[in-house]
Design an enzyme around this catalytic site. Structure first.
Site, short mmCIF file in Angstrom:
data_model
loop_
_atom_site.label_atom_id
_atom_site.label_comp_id
_atom_site.label_asym_id
_atom_site.label_seq_id
_atom_site.Cartn_x
_atom_site.Cartn_y
_atom_site.Cartn_z
N LYS A 1 -82.59 -40.12 39.88
CA LYS A 1 -83.95 -39.94 40.42
C LYS A 1 -84.72 -41.26 40.32
O LYS A 1 -85.33 -41.71 41.29
CB LYS A 1 -84.66 -38.86 39.59
CG LYS A 1 -86.07 -38.56 40.04
CD LYS A 1 -86.86 -37.73 39.02
CE LYS A 1 -86.17 -36.44 38.67
NZ LYS A 1 -87.06 -35.54 37.87
N LYS B 1 -84.66 -38.86 28.53
CA LYS B 1 -85.40 -37.58 28.42
C LYS B 1 -85.44 -37.18 26.96
O LYS B 1 -84.56 -37.57 26.19
CB LYS B 1 -84.66 -36.49 29.20
CG LYS B 1 -85.53 -35.31 29.55
CD LYS B 1 -86.30 -35.57 30.82
CE LYS B 1 -87.29 -34.47 31.14
NZ LYS B 1 -87.83 -34.62 32.50
N GLY C 1 -94.74 -36.46 30.29
CA GLY C 1 -94.73 -35.01 30.17
C GLY C 1 -93.58 -34.35 30.90
O GLY C 1 -92.85 -34.98 31.67
N ASP C 2 -93.40 -33.07 30.62
CA ASP C 2 -92.47 -32.18 31.34
C ASP C 2 -92.94 -30.78 30.94
O ASP C 2 -94.10 -30.61 30.54
CB ASP C 2 -91.01 -32.46 30.93
CG ASP C 2 -90.00 -31.78 31.86
OD1 ASP C 2 -89.70 -32.35 32.93
OD2 ASP C 2 -89.50 -30.68 31.53
N ASN D 1 -97.90 -27.59 36.12
CA ASN D 1 -98.35 -28.83 36.75
C ASN D 1 -97.74 -29.02 38.14
O ASN D 1 -98.46 -29.31 39.10
CB ASN D 1 -98.00 -30.02 35.84
CG ASN D 1 -98.30 -31.34 36.49
OD1 ASN D 1 -97.42 -31.99 37.04
ND2 ASN D 1 -99.56 -31.73 36.47
N SER E 1 -95.56 -42.45 37.44
CA SER E 1 -95.51 -42.95 36.06
C SER E 1 -95.20 -44.45 36.05
O SER E 1 -95.77 -45.21 35.28
CB SER E 1 -94.43 -42.22 35.26
OG SER E 1 -94.90 -40.96 34.81
P1 NDP Z 1 -95.39 -26.76 33.04
O1 NDP Z 1 -95.12 -26.53 31.62
O2 NDP Z 1 -96.69 -27.31 33.48
O3 NDP Z 1 -95.16 -25.42 33.88
C1 NDP Z 1 -93.92 -24.77 33.86
C2 NDP Z 1 -94.07 -23.48 34.65
O4 NDP Z 1 -92.80 -22.86 34.80
C3 NDP Z 1 -94.93 -22.44 33.95
O5 NDP Z 1 -95.55 -21.64 34.92
C4 NDP Z 1 -93.92 -21.67 33.14
O6 NDP Z 1 -94.35 -20.36 32.78
C5 NDP Z 1 -92.75 -21.63 34.08
N1 NDP Z 1 -91.51 -21.59 33.29
C6 NDP Z 1 -91.08 -22.51 32.42
N2 NDP Z 1 -89.93 -22.13 31.84
C7 NDP Z 1 -89.66 -20.94 32.35
C8 NDP Z 1 -88.60 -20.05 32.16
N3 NDP Z 1 -87.59 -20.29 31.30
N4 NDP Z 1 -88.62 -18.90 32.88
C9 NDP Z 1 -89.63 -18.65 33.75
N5 NDP Z 1 -90.67 -19.47 33.97
C10 NDP Z 1 -90.67 -20.60 33.29
O7 NDP Z 1 -94.19 -27.70 33.55
P2 NDP Z 1 -94.09 -28.59 34.87
O8 NDP Z 1 -94.80 -27.94 35.99
O9 NDP Z 1 -94.43 -29.96 34.49
O10 NDP Z 1 -92.53 -28.55 35.14
C11 NDP Z 1 -91.91 -27.61 36.00
C12 NDP Z 1 -90.54 -28.13 36.44
O11 NDP Z 1 -90.73 -29.37 37.14
C13 NDP Z 1 -89.56 -28.45 35.32
O12 NDP Z 1 -88.25 -28.21 35.80
C14 NDP Z 1 -89.73 -29.95 35.12
O13 NDP Z 1 -88.59 -30.53 34.54
C15 NDP Z 1 -89.94 -30.40 36.55
N6 NDP Z 1 -90.60 -31.68 36.77
C16 NDP Z 1 -91.81 -31.95 36.22
C17 NDP Z 1 -92.42 -33.16 36.47
C18 NDP Z 1 -93.77 -33.50 35.97
O14 NDP Z 1 -94.26 -34.58 36.30
N7 NDP Z 1 -94.42 -32.65 35.22
C19 NDP Z 1 -91.75 -34.18 37.29
C20 NDP Z 1 -90.51 -33.76 37.88
C21 NDP Z 1 -89.97 -32.56 37.61
P3 NDP Z 1 -94.91 -20.09 31.32
O15 NDP Z 1 -96.19 -20.85 31.23
O16 NDP Z 1 -95.07 -18.62 31.23
O17 NDP Z 1 -93.85 -20.61 30.37
O1 2IT Z 2 -88.56 -34.80 35.41
C1 2IT Z 2 -89.36 -35.75 35.57
O2 2IT Z 2 -89.16 -36.62 36.42
C2 2IT Z 2 -90.57 -35.78 34.74
N1 2IT Z 2 -90.78 -34.88 33.95
C3 2IT Z 2 -91.52 -36.94 34.85
C4 2IT Z 2 -91.04 -38.08 34.01
C5 2IT Z 2 -91.98 -39.24 33.89
O3 2IT Z 2 -91.60 -40.19 33.17
O4 2IT Z 2 -93.06 -39.26 34.49
#
Ligand code: NDP
Ligand code: 2IT
Length: 444
Positions: free
Chosen positions: A114, A126, A165-166, A240, A376
């Site tokens: 990525k 990570k 974050g993640d 997010n 980032s």
């Molecule tokens: P958040 O913690 O902000 O939100 C995660 C969301 O997914 C929540 O609504 C959560 O529900 C739900 N969720 C998480 N785990 C589960 C599970 N096991 N079963 C069902 N629902 C679940 O995380 P992000 O939005 O940041 O991340 C979401 C995805 O995007 C992840 O795969 C992450 O790796 C990926 N990602 C994030 C990036 C970023 O910049 N933040 C960048 C690239 C990818 P609940 O609150 O009830 O747990």
């Molecule tokens: O999965 C991802 O790419 C992230 N959670 C963001 C990583 C970052 O360094 O901004």
């Protein structure tokens, strides 16, 4: 046996019990096979794939902290520094009870390709912990973050490894982590991204992953003569990525009608009210039942179910393996045109193949969700310059980056006679750059 098959077998055997890592490894290896086989003996002699699949360093540590009842709690912390061929290790931290080494390694492995695709100088890493921030007080979250950073700080740095974050790690956690890093290291540096705007954060980083997903999706749709305007969109997640995917989808004229969390999901035929969703999730940190209570048009359902809603575009934005073969069959039966991953590896390999076989456009997360980490990297650039760019500047760079990623991914797929196979295109394009950098740097 071919070199690729040999490596898949060996790495799986040497790393038992890491199911998600095995899945991510298989997917990448299967699609880069065509590149490796052009020069198999050279790759084998240099053990290139073994070096790629073994992290440069992996750190596991104890995280003790005291809860509000005075009870000592112990969690496990991880940081996997996977590959630094093209830049400092870069990648998020995940705090979720399901976190284990296999999850962190799958995420770190994906992050290598990525980050390569972004065109920016960032390697792959990570980390995270099995700590669950849900239901904890702010003081408990701070105590955990301070303890976590007390070990992690010696392994990271603005030019070494830059976490972000993640899942479970947002602005609040990054703030506590940054504060403790600064205190321990006595230096004010861009060691984390996703920081608050008053202490070095970049405008548009909060929005970046979701917005970037839509910039990529729109580029993919346009290349296939599909207009996003008026399309019904099913989104999973309510964090997010999901929130800002919904916001940008609406700005582009699409109609997102679902979202979900780990307990249930919303169907809102009038279209998701993104201001209400932000209030429920970002401000009040409540369950989606609170959304349904505040909005007459919304239906709340327990459990899983967003993929049963008839839609033109599906955006899985929650977590890994949340879109299974059965879901893919339902989506296809309902006439879905495109699936674009906001989460990391949300679609199983079988579901991905089924969608592709049925001519559904499929955008793999390592390309379509790269906007977060790309922004980032823009935050790192601003911190190094001691400058802050405007929202519009960052957003425009993000849009250009996502459109470039799409163009490179589509071109790589075509070059190997796999037109429109964006999974293969992303893996091949990401892989080639990392390999070139690794080869140039010798056996390290
Ligand atoms: P958040 O913690 O902000 O939100 C995660 C969301 O997914 C929540 O609504 C959560 O529900 C739900 N969720 C998480 N785990 C589960 C599970 N096991 N079963 C069902 N629902 C679940 O995380 P992000 O939005 O940041 O991340 C979401 C995805 O995007 C992840 O795969 C992450 O790796 C990926 N990602 C994030 C990036 C970023 O910049 N933040 C960048 C690239 C990818 P609940 O609150 O009830 O747990
Ligand atoms: O999965 C991802 O790419 C992230 N959670 C963001 C990583 C970052 O360094 O901004």
């Amino acid at each position: 046996m071919s070199y690729v098959d040999e490596v898949i077998e060996t790495i799986i055997e040497q790393n038992p019990g890491e199911a998600e890592f095995h899945q991510a490894l298989r997917e990448v290896m299967e699609t880069i096979r065509v590149v490796v086989e052009e020069n198999e003996e050279e790759y084998r002699k240099n053990a290139l794939l073994e070096r790629l699949a073994n992290p440069e360093r992996q750190i596991k540590f104890r995280v003790p902290w005291v809860d509000d009842n005075g009870q000592v709690q112990v969690n496990t912390g991880y940081r996997v520094q996977f590959n630094s061929a093209i830049g400092p290790y870069k990648g998020g931290l995940r705090f979720h009870p399901s976190v284990n080494i296999g999850i962190i390694k799958f995420l770190g492995f994906e992050q290598i390709f990525k980050n390569s695709l972004t065109g920016l100088p960032i390697g792959g890493g990570k980390g995270g912990s099995n700590f669950d921030p849900k239901g904890k007080s702010d003081r408990e979250v701070m105590a955990f973050c301070q303890s976590f950073m007390t070990e992690l700080y010696r392994h990271i740095g603005a030019d070494t490894d830059v976490p972000a974050g993640d899942i479970g790690v947002g602005a609040r956690e990054v703030g506590f982590l940054f504060g403790q890093y600064k205190r321990l290291s006595n230096s004010y540096e861009g060691v984390l991204t996703g920081k608050g705007l008053t202490f070095g954060g970049s405008l548009a980083r909060t929005e970046a992953t979701g917005y970037g997903l839509l910039y990529f999706t729109n580029a993919m749709l346009k290349a296939n003569d599909i207009d996003i305007a008026g399309k019904t969109i099913a989104v999973s997640g309510a964090g997010n990525v999901a929130i800002y995917a919904i916001e940008k989808a609406q700005q582009l004229g699409g109609k997102p009608v679902t979202c979900s969390d780990s307990t249930g999901w919303i169907y809102d035929p009038e279209g998701i009210d993104v201001a209400l969703l932000k209030e429920v999730k970002e401000v009040k940190r409540e369950r989606l039942t609170a959304y349904a209570e505040a909005r007459e048009s919304a239906e709340y359902h327990e459990g899983k179910g967003v993929w049963t809603v008839k839609c033109d575009i599906a955006l899985p934005c929650a977590t890994q393996n949340e879109l299974l073969l059965e879901d893919a069959k339902t989506l296809v039966a309902n006439g879905v045109l495109a699936v674009a991953e906001g989460a990391n590896m949300p679609t199983t390999i079988e579901a991905t193949e089924y969608l592709q076989e049925n001519n559904v456009l499929f955008a793999p997360g390592k390309a379509s969700n790269a906007g977060g980490v790309a922004t980032s990297a823009l935050e790192m650039a601003q911190n190094s310059q001691r400058l802050s760019w405007t929202f519009e500047e960052v957003d425009l760079k993000l849009k250009n980056i996502m459109e470039n990623i799409f163009a490179n991914v589509a071109a790589a797929a075509s070059e190997y006679d796999m037109d429109k196979n964006y999974v293969a295109g992303a893996n091949i394009a990401g892989f080639k750059k990392v390999v070139e950098a690794m080869n140039a740097q010798g056996i390290v």
